[in-house]
Design a protein around this motif. Structure first.
Motif, PDB file in Angstrom:
ATOM      1  N   PRO A 137       0.803  -1.237   0.000  1.00  0.00           N
ATOM      2  CA  PRO A 137       0.000   0.000   0.000  1.00  0.00           C
ATOM      3  C   PRO A 137       0.828   1.275   0.000  1.00  0.00           C
ATOM      4  CG  PRO A 137      -0.181  -1.170   2.100  1.00  0.00           C
ATOM      5  CD  PRO A 137       0.478  -2.099   1.136  1.00  0.00           C
ATOM      6  N   ALA A 138       1.992   1.261   0.658  1.00  0.00           N
ATOM      7  CA  ALA A 138       2.819   2.471   0.731  1.00  0.00           C
ATOM      8  C   ALA A 138       3.289   2.922  -0.644  1.00  0.00           C
ATOM      9  CB  ALA A 138       4.020   2.240   1.639  1.00  0.00           C
ATOM     10  N   GLN A 139       3.476   1.959  -1.553  1.00  0.00           N
ATOM     11  CA  GLN A 139       3.964   2.293  -2.891  1.00  0.00           C
ATOM     12  C   GLN A 139       2.920   3.053  -3.702  1.00  0.00           C
ATOM     13  OE1 GLN A 139       4.920  -1.770  -4.042  1.00  0.00           O
ATOM     14  NE2 GLN A 139       7.096  -1.344  -3.871  1.00  0.00           N
ATOM     15  N   TYR A 140       1.660   2.984  -3.281  1.00  0.00           N
ATOM     16  CA  TYR A 140       0.581   3.614  -4.037  1.00  0.00           C
ATOM     17  C   TYR A 140      -0.186   4.637  -3.191  1.00  0.00           C
ATOM     18  CZ  TYR A 140       1.920  -0.447  -6.669  1.00  0.00           C
ATOM     19  OH  TYR A 140       2.677  -1.391  -7.329  1.00  0.00           O
ATOM     20  N   ASN A 141       0.488   5.135  -2.143  1.00  0.00           N
ATOM     21  CA  ASN A 141      -0.110   6.140  -1.247  1.00  0.00           C
ATOM     22  C   ASN A 141      -1.453   5.671  -0.688  1.00  0.00           C
ATOM     23  OD1 ASN A 141       2.075   7.819  -1.791  1.00  0.00           O
ATOM     24  ND2 ASN A 141       1.012   8.884  -3.457  1.00  0.00           N
ATOM     25  N   MET A 142      -1.515   4.409  -0.303  1.00  0.00           N
ATOM     26  CA  MET A 142      -2.776   3.842   0.178  1.00  0.00           C
ATOM     27  C   MET A 142      -2.678   3.273   1.591  1.00  0.00           C
ATOM     28  SD  MET A 142      -4.346   1.953  -3.225  1.00  0.00           S
ATOM     29  CE  MET A 142      -4.520   2.847  -4.773  1.00  0.00           C
ATOM     30  N   ASN A 143      -1.700   3.722   2.359  1.00  0.00           N
ATOM     31  CA  ASN A 143      -1.569   3.237   3.737  1.00  0.00           C
ATOM     32  C   ASN A 143      -2.836   3.478   4.553  1.00  0.00           C
ATOM     33  OD1 ASN A 143       0.913   1.991   3.839  1.00  0.00           O
ATOM     34  ND2 ASN A 143       2.034   3.879   4.261  1.00  0.00           N
ATOM     35  N   LEU A 151      -9.597   0.880  -0.683  1.00  0.00           N
ATOM     36  CA  LEU A 151      -9.126   1.152  -2.038  1.00  0.00           C
ATOM     37  C   LEU A 151      -7.983   0.211  -2.411  1.00  0.00           C
ATOM     38  CD1 LEU A 151      -9.587   3.079  -4.442  1.00  0.00           C
ATOM     39  CD2 LEU A 151      -7.798   4.550  -3.508  1.00  0.00           C
ATOM     40  N   PHE A 152      -7.084  -0.028  -1.464  1.00  0.00           N
ATOM     41  CA  PHE A 152      -5.958  -0.927  -1.737  1.00  0.00           C
ATOM     42  C   PHE A 152      -6.449  -2.354  -1.960  1.00  0.00           C
ATOM     43  CE2 PHE A 152      -2.413  -3.710  -0.360  1.00  0.00           C
ATOM     44  CZ  PHE A 152      -1.515  -3.369  -1.360  1.00  0.00           C
ATOM     45  N   ASN A 153      -7.461  -2.756  -1.211  1.00  0.00           N
ATOM     46  CA  ASN A 153      -8.019  -4.091  -1.404  1.00  0.00           C
ATOM     47  C   ASN A 153      -8.616  -4.232  -2.805  1.00  0.00           C
ATOM     48  OD1 ASN A 153      -8.964  -6.771  -0.411  1.00  0.00           O
ATOM     49  ND2 ASN A 153     -10.982  -5.853  -0.696  1.00  0.00           N
ATOM     50  N   LYS A 154      -9.294  -3.176  -3.271  1.00  0.00           N
ATOM     51  CA  LYS A 154      -9.843  -3.181  -4.630  1.00  0.00           C
ATOM     52  C   LYS A 154      -8.726  -3.309  -5.666  1.00  0.00           C
ATOM     53  CE  LYS A 154     -13.905  -0.279  -3.743  1.00  0.00           C
ATOM     54  NZ  LYS A 154     -14.542   1.024  -4.073  1.00  0.00           N
ATOM     55  N   LEU A 155      -7.622  -2.600  -5.419  1.00  0.00           N
ATOM     56  CA  LEU A 155      -6.484  -2.659  -6.341  1.00  0.00           C
ATOM     57  C   LEU A 155      -5.937  -4.073  -6.425  1.00  0.00           C
ATOM     58  CD1 LEU A 155      -4.453  -1.143  -8.162  1.00  0.00           C
ATOM     59  CD2 LEU A 155      -3.061  -0.758  -6.104  1.00  0.00           C
ATOM     60  N   VAL A 178       1.898  -2.393 -12.623  1.00  0.00           N
ATOM     61  CA  VAL A 178       1.127  -1.488 -11.776  1.00  0.00           C
ATOM     62  C   VAL A 178       1.963  -0.272 -11.385  1.00  0.00           C
ATOM     63  CG1 VAL A 178      -0.226  -1.273  -9.666  1.00  0.00           C
ATOM     64  CG2 VAL A 178      -0.235  -3.426 -10.918  1.00  0.00           C
ATOM     65  N   LYS A 179       3.246  -0.493 -11.099  1.00  0.00           N
ATOM     66  CA  LYS A 179       4.129   0.631 -10.761  1.00  0.00           C
ATOM     67  C   LYS A 179       4.230   1.605 -11.931  1.00  0.00           C
ATOM     68  CE  LYS A 179       7.185  -1.448  -7.277  1.00  0.00           C
ATOM     69  NZ  LYS A 179       8.577  -1.903  -7.007  1.00  0.00           N
ATOM     70  N   ALA A 180       4.352   1.057 -13.144  1.00  0.00           N
ATOM     71  CA  ALA A 180       4.451   1.912 -14.334  1.00  0.00           C
ATOM     72  C   ALA A 180       3.173   2.732 -14.509  1.00  0.00           C
ATOM     73  CB  ALA A 180       4.714   1.056 -15.574  1.00  0.00           C
ATOM     74  N   MET A 181       2.030   2.107 -14.264  1.00  0.00           N
ATOM     75  CA  MET A 181       0.764   2.815 -14.390  1.00  0.00           C
ATOM     76  C   MET A 181       0.616   3.871 -13.288  1.00  0.00           C
ATOM     77  SD  MET A 181      -1.808  -0.286 -15.548  1.00  0.00           S
ATOM     78  CE  MET A 181      -3.074   0.712 -16.287  1.00  0.00           C
ATOM     79  N   PHE A 182       1.145   3.572 -12.099  1.00  0.00           N
ATOM     80  CA  PHE A 182       1.050   4.538 -11.009  1.00  0.00           C
ATOM     81  C   PHE A 182       1.932   5.758 -11.275  1.00  0.00           C
ATOM     82  CE2 PHE A 182       1.973   6.107  -6.653  1.00  0.00           C
ATOM     83  CZ  PHE A 182       0.667   6.394  -6.273  1.00  0.00           C
ATOM     84  N   ARG A 183       3.097   5.543 -11.886  1.00  0.00           N
ATOM     85  CA  ARG A 183       3.959   6.682 -12.256  1.00  0.00           C
ATOM     86  C   ARG A 183       3.245   7.569 -13.261  1.00  0.00           C
ATOM     87  NH1 ARG A 183       8.087   2.706 -12.060  1.00  0.00           N
ATOM     88  NH2 ARG A 183       7.966   2.399 -14.316  1.00  0.00           N
ATOM     89  N   MET A 184       2.572   6.951 -14.218  1.00  0.00           N
ATOM     90  CA  MET A 184       1.830   7.725 -15.204  1.00  0.00           C
ATOM     91  C   MET A 184       0.670   8.458 -14.534  1.00  0.00           C
ATOM     92  SD  MET A 184      -0.008   6.585 -18.745  1.00  0.00           S
ATOM     93  CE  MET A 184       1.462   7.029 -19.673  1.00  0.00           C
ATOM     94  N   PHE A 185      -0.024   7.786 -13.645  1.00  0.00           N
ATOM     95  CA  PHE A 185      -1.128   8.403 -12.912  1.00  0.00           C
ATOM     96  C   PHE A 185      -0.647   9.662 -12.195  1.00  0.00           C
ATOM     97  CE2 PHE A 185      -3.873   8.916  -9.189  1.00  0.00           C
ATOM     98  CZ  PHE A 185      -5.144   8.772  -9.730  1.00  0.00           C
ATOM     99  N   ASP A 191      -2.261  18.290  -9.928  1.00  0.00           N
ATOM    100  CA  ASP A 191      -2.481  19.015  -8.672  1.00  0.00           C
ATOM    101  C   ASP A 191      -2.211  18.148  -7.443  1.00  0.00           C
ATOM    102  OD1 ASP A 191      -4.642  17.338  -8.711  1.00  0.00           O
ATOM    103  OD2 ASP A 191      -6.173  18.902  -8.644  1.00  0.00           O
ATOM    104  N   GLY A 192      -1.784  16.896  -7.677  1.00  0.00           N
ATOM    105  CA  GLY A 192      -1.430  16.017  -6.565  1.00  0.00           C
ATOM    106  C   GLY A 192      -2.576  15.669  -5.649  1.00  0.00           C
ATOM    107  N   SER A 193      -3.798  15.666  -6.165  1.00  0.00           N
ATOM    108  CA  SER A 193      -4.981  15.418  -5.337  1.00  0.00           C
ATOM    109  C   SER A 193      -5.229  13.940  -5.072  1.00  0.00           C
ATOM    110  CB  SER A 193      -6.217  16.013  -6.025  1.00  0.00           C
ATOM    111  OG  SER A 193      -6.451  15.366  -7.265  1.00  0.00           O
ATOM    112  N   GLY A 194      -4.560  13.068  -5.847  1.00  0.00           N
ATOM    113  CA  GLY A 194      -4.794  11.638  -5.691  1.00  0.00           C
ATOM    114  C   GLY A 194      -5.906  11.117  -6.575  1.00  0.00           C
ATOM    115  N   VAL A 195      -6.530  12.022  -7.310  1.00  0.00           N
ATOM    116  CA  VAL A 195      -7.551  11.655  -8.290  1.00  0.00           C
ATOM    117  C   VAL A 195      -7.318  12.484  -9.552  1.00  0.00           C
ATOM    118  CG1 VAL A 195      -9.342  10.891  -6.682  1.00  0.00           C
ATOM    119  CG2 VAL A 195      -9.153  13.319  -7.254  1.00  0.00           C
TER     120      VAL A 195
END
Length: 226
Positions: A10-16, A21-25, A39-46, A52-56
């Protein structure tokens, strides 16, 4: 595709602090056979899209990053990605939506466009509806070439177009749905690359990933069960 059994953290995807949400992932990535590297590559792109760094991601951030126009088709596609109807997409929705659109076959993408207007799921569209569909995809006045194709789309003069007829016309005249296919090409090129998506598309539609179920429907189901 790499080692799918590598655990996500979860820490790798800011989901601690977002266990649901992490369970869904985790559930989604297992279902889609995406490994940690993917998944890491997609998270970097995200993160690059989320300026704006809002997480969405907002629709404007999404379209701007991929260089896509604000057509009704592109807007509608983003709205379908937004399975919880929040107006923005989180990382789980992003993964599912990118996977879904990038693994459409040629016929699958034709079906996607057709179904946007086949509200009653009758399996056919009136000729004016087909014209509206193509206008919807382009998001601007149609040129004479496309209009000429549309004027002759009802070959049997029945007044309606079946999905089979729609596919045949698109095979003969690829320009009809060019923007929809262009969107897929852009998404594939910028996220993980065409070779990755070609292999993934083949595997998905052979049923080896057990993902014959529409991925957006799967995400919507997860929302209900959350």
């Amino acid at each position: 595709m790499g080692n799918i059994l590598n655990p996500l953290k979860p820490a790798q995807y800011n989901m601690n602090h977002k266990p649901e949400l992490f369970n869904k992932l985790q559930v989604l990535c297992k279902k889609l056979h995406l490994n940690t590297r993917d998944v890491k590559a997609m998270f970097r792109m995200f993160g690059s899209i989320d300026v704006d760094g809002s997480g969405v991601i907002s629709m404007l951030e999404f379209l701007n990053f991929f260089g896509l126009e604000q057509t009704e088709f592109n807007k509608r596609t983003f709205q379908l990605m937004d399975t919880d109807k929040s107006g923005k997409i989180d990382f789980v929705e992003f993964v599912g939506a990118i996977y879904n659109y990038c693994t459409f076959t040629w016929q699958g993408l034709c079906r996607y466009a057709f179904d946007l207007f086949d509200d009653d799921q009758s399996g056919f569209l009136d000729v004016p509806e087909v014209i509206d569909l193509v206008r919807y995809v382009y998001g601007k006045p149609l040129d004479d070439k496309v209009m000429k194709i549309l004027e002759n789309i009802d070959e049997d003069m029945s007044g309606t177009i079946t999905f089979k007829e729609f596919c045949k016309k698109n095979k003969n005249y690829p320009s009809l749905l060019f923007p929809a296919f262009h969107m897929q090409e852009v998404l594939r090129s910028k996220c993980l690359g065409p070779a990755f998506w070609t292999a993934t598309t083949i595997r998905r539609h052979k049923g080896k990933d057990q993902t014959d179920e529409d991925v957006i429907a799967l995400l919507q189901k997860m929302e209900v069960e959350a």
